[in-house]
Motif scaffolding. Structure first.
Motif, PDB file in Angstrom:
ATOM      1  N   THR A 130       0.807  -1.219   0.000  1.00 18.48           N
ATOM      2  CA  THR A 130       0.000   0.000   0.000  1.00 18.48           C
ATOM      3  C   THR A 130       0.840   1.270   0.000  1.00 18.48           C
ATOM      4  O   THR A 130       0.347   2.344  -0.351  1.00 18.48           O
ATOM      5  CB  THR A 130      -0.923   0.029   1.226  1.00 18.48           C
ATOM      6  OG1 THR A 130      -0.133  -0.076   2.417  1.00 18.48           O
ATOM      7  CG2 THR A 130      -1.909  -1.139   1.175  1.00 18.48           C
ATOM      8  N   ASP A 131       2.117   1.158   0.401  1.00 19.57           N
ATOM      9  CA  ASP A 131       2.961   2.345   0.473  1.00 19.57           C
ATOM     10  C   ASP A 131       4.417   1.915   0.538  1.00 19.57           C
ATOM     11  O   ASP A 131       4.723   0.715   0.605  1.00 19.57           O
ATOM     12  CB  ASP A 131       2.609   3.178   1.707  1.00 19.57           C
ATOM     13  CG  ASP A 131       2.939   4.653   1.518  1.00 19.57           C
ATOM     14  OD1 ASP A 131       3.671   4.975   0.566  1.00 19.57           O
ATOM     15  OD2 ASP A 131       2.480   5.473   2.333  1.00 19.57           O
ATOM     16  N   ILE A 132       5.312   2.885   0.547  1.00 21.65           N
ATOM     17  CA  ILE A 132       6.740   2.617   0.644  1.00 21.65           C
ATOM     18  C   ILE A 132       7.160   2.655   2.112  1.00 21.65           C
ATOM     19  O   ILE A 132       6.927   3.654   2.796  1.00 21.65           O
ATOM     20  CB  ILE A 132       7.549   3.635  -0.176  1.00 21.65           C
ATOM     21  CG1 ILE A 132       7.278   3.410  -1.674  1.00 21.65           C
ATOM     22  CG2 ILE A 132       9.038   3.533   0.112  1.00 21.65           C
ATOM     23  CD1 ILE A 132       7.977   4.398  -2.577  1.00 21.65           C
ATOM     24  N   ASP A 133       7.745   1.571   2.576  1.00 23.88           N
ATOM     25  CA  ASP A 133       8.222   1.459   3.951  1.00 23.88           C
ATOM     26  C   ASP A 133       9.728   1.716   3.957  1.00 23.88           C
ATOM     27  O   ASP A 133      10.512   0.888   3.489  1.00 23.88           O
ATOM     28  CB  ASP A 133       7.905   0.067   4.505  1.00 23.88           C
ATOM     29  CG  ASP A 133       8.345  -0.109   5.950  1.00 23.88           C
ATOM     30  OD1 ASP A 133       8.872   0.854   6.539  1.00 23.88           O
ATOM     31  OD2 ASP A 133       8.168  -1.224   6.489  1.00 23.88           O
ATOM     32  N   THR A 134      10.130   2.863   4.506  1.00 25.34           N
ATOM     33  CA  THR A 134      11.555   3.230   4.486  1.00 25.34           C
ATOM     34  C   THR A 134      12.319   2.651   5.672  1.00 25.34           C
ATOM     35  O   THR A 134      13.504   2.953   5.843  1.00 25.34           O
ATOM     36  CB  THR A 134      11.727   4.759   4.486  1.00 25.34           C
ATOM     37  OG1 THR A 134      11.151   5.291   5.687  1.00 25.34           O
ATOM     38  CG2 THR A 134      11.062   5.372   3.271  1.00 25.34           C
ATOM     39  N   SER A 135      11.664   1.817   6.485  1.00 23.98           N
ATOM     40  CA  SER A 135      12.355   1.252   7.647  1.00 23.98           C
ATOM     41  C   SER A 135      13.095  -0.039   7.319  1.00 23.98           C
ATOM     42  O   SER A 135      13.798  -0.582   8.171  1.00 23.98           O
ATOM     43  CB  SER A 135      11.355   0.983   8.775  1.00 23.98           C
ATOM     44  OG  SER A 135      10.459  -0.070   8.432  1.00 23.98           O
ATOM     45  N   ILE A 136      12.932  -0.538   6.084  1.00 26.00           N
ATOM     46  CA  ILE A 136      13.622  -1.758   5.674  1.00 26.00           C
ATOM     47  C   ILE A 136      14.340  -1.522   4.355  1.00 26.00           C
ATOM     48  O   ILE A 136      13.942  -0.669   3.561  1.00 26.00           O
ATOM     49  CB  ILE A 136      12.647  -2.956   5.533  1.00 26.00           C
ATOM     50  CG1 ILE A 136      11.585  -2.647   4.469  1.00 26.00           C
ATOM     51  CG2 ILE A 136      12.008  -3.299   6.867  1.00 26.00           C
ATOM     52  CD1 ILE A 136      10.704  -3.824   4.136  1.00 26.00           C
ATOM     53  N   LEU A 137      15.408  -2.288   4.139  1.00 24.95           N
ATOM     54  CA  LEU A 137      16.132  -2.192   2.874  1.00 24.95           C
ATOM     55  C   LEU A 137      15.359  -2.939   1.801  1.00 24.95           C
ATOM     56  O   LEU A 137      15.072  -4.133   1.938  1.00 24.95           O
ATOM     57  CB  LEU A 137      17.543  -2.776   3.025  1.00 24.95           C
ATOM     58  CG  LEU A 137      18.441  -2.117   4.076  1.00 24.95           C
ATOM     59  CD1 LEU A 137      19.799  -2.821   4.121  1.00 24.95           C
ATOM     60  CD2 LEU A 137      18.627  -0.633   3.782  1.00 24.95           C
ATOM     61  N   ALA A 138      15.008  -2.256   0.736  1.00 23.64           N
ATOM     62  CA  ALA A 138      14.233  -2.874  -0.344  1.00 23.64           C
ATOM     63  C   ALA A 138      14.252  -1.950  -1.553  1.00 23.64           C
ATOM     64  O   ALA A 138      14.678  -0.792  -1.476  1.00 23.64           O
ATOM     65  CB  ALA A 138      12.793  -3.133   0.096  1.00 23.64           C
ATOM     66  N   THR A 139      13.801  -2.485  -2.662  1.00 19.70           N
ATOM     67  CA  THR A 139      13.582  -1.695  -3.871  1.00 19.70           C
ATOM     68  C   THR A 139      12.086  -1.658  -4.143  1.00 19.70           C
ATOM     69  O   THR A 139      11.402  -2.686  -4.035  1.00 19.70           O
ATOM     70  CB  THR A 139      14.328  -2.298  -5.076  1.00 19.70           C
ATOM     71  OG1 THR A 139      15.731  -2.270  -4.816  1.00 19.70           O
ATOM     72  CG2 THR A 139      14.043  -1.504  -6.344  1.00 19.70           C
TER      73      THR A 139
END
Length: 211
Positions: free
Chosen positions: A132-141
């Motif tokens: 649903t959104d971008i979670d900036t608390s984890i490393l991901a693309t």
């Protein structure tokens, strides 16, 4: 013998894109006589009215020969795709743990400005998951996918922004302020006390080398 009417076999092409010229290929106009005889009429002997390539929708095309008429139907469609333009960069890098607000995109078509549909896809180790959104608390693309469809169901080419959540912040080593020692030569060095903190890794490895 005399003509009592005409009949029209429709042209092969029945669907037109706005701006197309009328194509009468395949159309046959036949004169019907009182004696039940029939005769094909050449296209240069008839008049065709009713086609407007700037108006969308079904149109009744009238074929006239002398005082006789018949008609066939065609449809004018709009196949022009809307266009999507990104606001901001196509590739974005965000430090883990910080905030991110997507800049969005704009889309235009024959209907004017259109509402853009946004989908977020998280990619970790090659595995994609719609979120649903971008979670900036984890490393991901993340792939931010923008799509739009106009009122005539013409779909724009999908536009994608790539957002990478990365960790580039160095760990911080904190030395215990009691680490002031005096020791005799050739004796064991006392244990040095220190801790390490990292903005992402909750259990960073601290290596102390004494020499």
């Amino acid at each position: 013998d005399y003509i009592v009417g005409i009949k029209v076999t429709s042209p092969s092409k029945k669907s037109y894109i706005m701006g197309d010229e009328l194509d009468l290929t395949g159309m046959v106009v036949t004169a019907m006589f009182a004696s039940n005889n029939e005769q094909t009429i050449e296209n240069n002997e008839i008049t065709v009215n009713g086609y407007n390539n700037s108006i969308l929708g079904a149109q009744e095309i009238t074929v006239e020969y002398k005082e006789f008429t018949d008609s066939f139907r065609i449809v004018v469609i709009d196949s022009t795709k809307p266009t999507i333009a990104l606001t901001g960069k196509e590739n974005v890098t965000v430090e883990v743990g910080t905030s991110y607000t997507d800049e969005g995109a704009t889309a235009y078509g024959d209907d004017g400005e259109l509402r853009v549909n946004v989908t977020y896809v998280k990619v970790i180790e090659g595995q994609e998951e719609t979120v649903t959104d971008i979670d900036t608390s984890i490393l991901a693309t993340y792939k931010v996918k923008y799509n739009v469809t106009d009122s005539r169901n013409n779909k724009a080419d999908e536009v994608i922004r790539t957002v990478q959540i990365v960790d580039t912040t160095k760990p911080t080593i904190i030395i215990d302020n009691t680490n002031v020692y005096e020791t005799e030569v050739k004796t064991n060095i006392p244990t040095i006390k220190a801790t390490v903190r990292d903005n992402y890794d909750q259990n960073p490895t601290l290596e102390i080398i004494t020499y």
